[in-house]
Write a protein that holds these residues in place. Structure first.
Motif, PDB file in Angstrom:
ATOM      1  N   GLU A  46      68.056  75.875 -15.496  1.00  0.00           N
ATOM      2  CA  GLU A  46      66.960  76.924 -15.721  1.00  0.00           C
ATOM      3  C   GLU A  46      67.517  78.291 -15.925  1.00  0.00           C
ATOM      4  OE1 GLU A  46      63.844  77.471 -12.236  1.00  0.00           O
ATOM      5  OE2 GLU A  46      65.324  79.212 -11.970  1.00  0.00           O
ATOM      6  N   LEU A  47      67.178  78.791 -17.121  1.00  0.00           N
ATOM      7  CA  LEU A  47      67.736  80.239 -17.392  1.00  0.00           C
ATOM      8  C   LEU A  47      66.526  81.162 -17.301  1.00  0.00           C
ATOM      9  CD1 LEU A  47      68.931  78.897 -21.200  1.00  0.00           C
ATOM     10  CD2 LEU A  47      70.011  78.881 -18.987  1.00  0.00           C
ATOM     11  N   ARG A  48      67.127  82.300 -16.561  1.00  0.00           N
ATOM     12  CA  ARG A  48      66.215  83.380 -16.403  1.00  0.00           C
ATOM     13  C   ARG A  48      66.577  84.408 -17.334  1.00  0.00           C
ATOM     14  NH1 ARG A  48      66.889  88.301 -13.752  1.00  0.00           N
ATOM     15  NH2 ARG A  48      68.914  87.465 -12.561  1.00  0.00           N
ATOM     16  N   LEU A  49      65.448  84.842 -18.273  1.00  0.00           N
ATOM     17  CA  LEU A  49      65.708  85.659 -19.517  1.00  0.00           C
ATOM     18  C   LEU A  49      64.858  86.984 -19.256  1.00  0.00           C
ATOM     19  CD1 LEU A  49      64.542  82.848 -22.130  1.00  0.00           C
ATOM     20  CD2 LEU A  49      66.807  83.109 -21.189  1.00  0.00           C
ATOM     21  N   ASP A  50      65.614  87.877 -19.903  1.00  0.00           N
ATOM     22  CA  ASP A  50      65.154  89.379 -19.779  1.00  0.00           C
ATOM     23  C   ASP A  50      64.722  89.827 -21.383  1.00  0.00           C
ATOM     24  OD1 ASP A  50      64.714  92.037 -19.472  1.00  0.00           O
ATOM     25  OD2 ASP A  50      66.666  92.429 -18.475  1.00  0.00           O
ATOM     26  N   ARG A  51      63.492  90.180 -21.357  1.00  0.00           N
ATOM     27  CA  ARG A  51      63.050  90.215 -22.606  1.00  0.00           C
ATOM     28  C   ARG A  51      62.543  91.695 -22.762  1.00  0.00           C
ATOM     29  NH1 ARG A  51      59.881  85.864 -25.740  1.00  0.00           N
ATOM     30  NH2 ARG A  51      61.228  86.664 -27.231  1.00  0.00           N
ATOM     31  N   GLY A  52      63.202  92.718 -21.957  1.00  0.00           N
ATOM     32  CA  GLY A  52      63.080  94.184 -22.257  1.00  0.00           C
ATOM     33  C   GLY A  52      61.948  94.554 -20.942  1.00  0.00           C
ATOM     34  N   THR A  53      60.690  94.375 -21.513  1.00  0.00           N
ATOM     35  CA  THR A  53      59.585  94.751 -20.516  1.00  0.00           C
ATOM     36  C   THR A  53      58.906  93.319 -19.892  1.00  0.00           C
ATOM     37  OG1 THR A  53      58.064  94.320 -22.474  1.00  0.00           O
ATOM     38  CG2 THR A  53      58.832  96.423 -22.218  1.00  0.00           C
TER      39      THR A  53
ATOM     40  N   VAL B 287      73.457  73.872 -21.999  1.00  0.00           N
ATOM     41  CA  VAL B 287      73.548  75.013 -22.357  1.00  0.00           C
ATOM     42  C   VAL B 287      74.891  75.314 -23.061  1.00  0.00           C
ATOM     43  CG1 VAL B 287      74.230  77.451 -21.389  1.00  0.00           C
ATOM     44  CG2 VAL B 287      72.307  75.904 -20.314  1.00  0.00           C
ATOM     45  N   VAL B 288      74.965  75.973 -24.100  1.00  0.00           N
ATOM     46  CA  VAL B 288      76.147  76.268 -25.081  1.00  0.00           C
ATOM     47  C   VAL B 288      76.345  77.750 -24.931  1.00  0.00           C
ATOM     48  CG1 VAL B 288      77.335  76.257 -27.081  1.00  0.00           C
ATOM     49  CG2 VAL B 288      75.626  74.096 -26.313  1.00  0.00           C
ATOM     50  N   CYS B 289      77.361  78.199 -24.194  1.00  0.00           N
ATOM     51  CA  CYS B 289      77.310  79.905 -24.132  1.00  0.00           C
ATOM     52  C   CYS B 289      78.607  80.380 -25.161  1.00  0.00           C
ATOM     53  CB  CYS B 289      78.011  80.077 -22.719  1.00  0.00           C
ATOM     54  SG  CYS B 289      77.665  81.914 -22.542  1.00  0.00           S
ATOM     55  N   ALA B 290      78.002  80.918 -26.266  1.00  0.00           N
ATOM     56  CA  ALA B 290      78.766  81.544 -27.151  1.00  0.00           C
ATOM     57  C   ALA B 290      79.062  82.952 -27.406  1.00  0.00           C
ATOM     58  CB  ALA B 290      78.238  80.811 -28.553  1.00  0.00           C
TER      59      ALA B 290
ATOM     60  N   ARG C  70      70.908  78.358 -13.876  1.00  0.00           N
ATOM     61  CA  ARG C  70      70.964  77.530 -12.518  1.00  0.00           C
ATOM     62  C   ARG C  70      70.721  76.090 -12.661  1.00  0.00           C
ATOM     63  NH1 ARG C  70      70.508  78.850  -6.958  1.00  0.00           N
ATOM     64  NH2 ARG C  70      70.075  80.985  -7.629  1.00  0.00           N
ATOM     65  N   TRP C  71      71.879  75.047 -12.456  1.00  0.00           N
ATOM     66  CA  TRP C  71      71.674  73.726 -12.691  1.00  0.00           C
ATOM     67  C   TRP C  71      70.772  73.272 -11.332  1.00  0.00           C
ATOM     68  CZ3 TRP C  71      72.100  69.898 -15.797  1.00  0.00           C
ATOM     69  CH2 TRP C  71      72.109  68.794 -15.233  1.00  0.00           C
ATOM     70  N   CYS C  72      69.538  72.621 -11.821  1.00  0.00           N
ATOM     71  CA  CYS C  72      68.725  71.966 -10.997  1.00  0.00           C
ATOM     72  C   CYS C  72      69.015  70.448 -11.036  1.00  0.00           C
ATOM     73  CB  CYS C  72      67.321  72.551 -11.449  1.00  0.00           C
ATOM     74  SG  CYS C  72      66.937  74.094 -11.460  1.00  0.00           S
ATOM     75  N   ALA C  73      69.519  69.737 -10.226  1.00  0.00           N
ATOM     76  CA  ALA C  73      70.040  68.682 -10.102  1.00  0.00           C
ATOM     77  C   ALA C  73      68.906  67.589  -9.928  1.00  0.00           C
ATOM     78  CB  ALA C  73      70.799  68.505  -8.771  1.00  0.00           C
ATOM     79  N   ASP C  74      67.882  67.914  -9.353  1.00  0.00           N
ATOM     80  CA  ASP C  74      66.691  67.092  -9.218  1.00  0.00           C
ATOM     81  C   ASP C  74      65.903  66.822 -10.629  1.00  0.00           C
ATOM     82  OD1 ASP C  74      65.862  69.632  -9.192  1.00  0.00           O
ATOM     83  OD2 ASP C  74      64.275  69.289  -7.862  1.00  0.00           O
TER      84      ASP C  74
END
Length: 515
Positions: free
Chosen positions: A130-137, A147-150, A121-125
């Protein structure tokens, strides 16, 4: 030396290096990391959902998995491998190569493995992502400047819509999720699909299965592979003489470049079609089988495959090719439209990936709450496959319309990474953030669509096309054209917001034009 010069420039500018998140640790992500490091950008986070690097070459471990461009070109120009064992490397060797790149360029300290990015999510202010990450538990958020999406084309598996598939009582697996705990020796195996993965796995299964039934919807165009181990003399020459590796790489590139054609009226298409037809005729003696393997669509309209082993496998006594459509699957068999029931112990789905679903599984929210997947709909598009207006400091590798028509995708990934490094270097020097101009993106895609309409890929249905019919994966020009256009950012095609009044006005105009 290039990396040191980049670091010197970074220190001289007196500005902290932007924090860059690279999503994916396959060829694209690792190539981007090296390009950024060489440009003096060192604050990197390489986020990978798997437990190791490699991307598709870590996930796809089915028997026979290999590259379909010769090894010396299916590798980075900045990291030539002197030790490829054969002309077309197999999956374990390619994975080992990518792991060696991590070690050679000290990328391990940037890795965050076993972590999936769920949203950006781009936060203009701030302004940051802001990246929301899932690390399993557990889950967490991290803020980055760029951000570079590859994550590439080959993420979401394509599952066939066949009644009863979920009720099959035997072994069922997709080639992208091979279960090595299952021994198919002596089994009755069905393979559904004769695309790239099917053509590679079928010869391997044919050697061990008691009975192998191949269900083909449409036959692929095939050309010879000429796969062989390198001789001891060749390997010694590669190790002793770096120029030998570069010369070999150049010869492969030149052959691919000269024989790649994308336009329907290109005489190269007709010439290669005749070559492929002659290859089929001399490889398959049985007239009925040869007729079943003869495509009814133009050469190169779909992906052209390498077929020596495939053609030989289909002529084994324990292998049967079925061209009748599949009607349904029962708990013990595959039933065709004409009512034939083929009893099987295992079903292998060689049905590929949802290639038009770019950034599948990641919600990307840009300026003013714009959601990328809603913006795209079923027809993803981007400026040079790298950027979309309204999504500042967000870049892609192997994005829409960057799949190569015949040469190495690694060449394209390096070119895209160079453009990203050019953009991030500009951000590092001047601060702020970049977004591609909507008119530049629109102008690029209008020309691209017009040329795609003349391409060979419009002559049939394939995974190159979205549900609307638009070709969304392919680059209709040469790989050199892509390299030239991505050599560095063209200032006239971008808005660089640094907080001064002039840039604020330009950014406002950009926002108005994308709303």
């Amino acid at each position: 030396m290039r990396y040191l010069l980049g670091r010197i420039r970074a220190l001289a500018r007196g500005r902290p290096s932007p924090k860059v998140a690279i999503i994916g640790a396959g060829f694209g992500g690792l190539g981007a990391a090296v390009a950024l490091r060489r440009a003096g950008i060192d604050d990197l986070l390489i986020i990978e959902a798997d437990d190791g690097v490699g991307g598709t070459w870590r996930r796809n471990t089915y028997p026979g998995a290999a590259c379909d461009i010769q090894s010396h070109l299916y590798s980075f120009s900045f990291a030539p491998n002197k030790s490829w064992s054969r002309t077309y490397a197999r999956q374990p060797e390619i994975l080992a190569y990518l792991e060696s790149v991590v070690d050679e360029f000290d990328l391990g300290r940037h890795l965050m493995l076993g972590t999936a990015v769920r949203s950006a999510r781009w936060c203009a202010d701030t302004p940051q992502w802001e990246l929301r990450l899932d690390r399993g538990t557990s889950s967490e958020t991290v803020n980055v400047d760029v951000v570079v999406c590859a994550i590439g084309l080959f993420g979401a598996q394509r599952l066939p819509d066949i009644p009863g598939l979920e009720d099959f009582g035997g072994t069922l697996m997709h080639t992208a999720q091979w279960d090595h705990g299952v021994d198919l020796t002596g089994a009755r195996v069905a393979v559904i699909g004769t695309g790239a993965s099917g053509v590679q796995v079928i010869p391997e299964l044919a050697q061990t299965a008691a009975r192998l039934t191949v269900f083909q919807r449409t036959p692929p165009w095939m050309v010879p592979k000429d796969d062989r181990p390198y001789t001891a003399t060749e390997l010694a020459q590669f190790r002793r003489n770096p120029l030998a590796v570069r010369h070999t790489r150049w010869k492969i590139w030149k052959f691919q470049h000269d024989n790649t054609a994308t336009m329907a009226d290109d005489p190269v298409v007709a010439a290669r079609s005749q070559f492929a037809t002659a290859f089929l005729q001399r490889s398959v003696a049985d007239e009925e089988l040869r007729r079943a393997l003869t495509p009814d669509y133009p050469f190169r309209c779909k992906r052209v495959l390498l077929g020596d082993d495939f053609y030989r496998a289909l002529q084994r006594e324990n292998v049967t090719l079925v061209t009748d459509p599949i009607a349904r699957i029962t708990t013990t068999s595959v039933v065709t439209a004409n009512g034939d029931a083929v009893a099987v112990d295992a079903v292998v789905l060689a049905t590929g990936f949802e290639t038009s679903q770019y950034l599948s599984g990641i919600e990307v929210i840009g300026a003013q709450g714009r959601r990328l997947h809603e913006h795209w709909g079923v027809d993803p598009s981007a400026y040079l496959g790298v950027a979309v207006a309204g999504f500042p400091n967000f870049f892609m590798l192997y994005g829409p319309n960057t799949n190569q028509g015949g040469n190495s995708i690694v060449y394209i990934l390096e070119a895209g990474a160079r453009l990203v490094a050019s953009a991030v270097s500009r951000i590092a020097r001047r601060g702020g953030y970049l977004t591609v101009r909507p008119e530049a993106e629109r102008r690029f895609n209008e020309r691209l669509s017009a040329d795609l309409d003349r391409s060979i890929w419009t002559q049939c249905d394939s995974y190159f096309r979205s549900p609307s019919g638009r070709v969304v994966t392919q680059w209709p020009y040469t790989e050199l054209d892509y390299a030239r256009r991505t050599w560095r950012i063209r200032s006239r095609d971008w808005v660089h917001h640094t907080g001064n009044l002039r840039d604020d006005v330009m950014l406002s105009a950009t926002k108005l034009s994308i709303d």
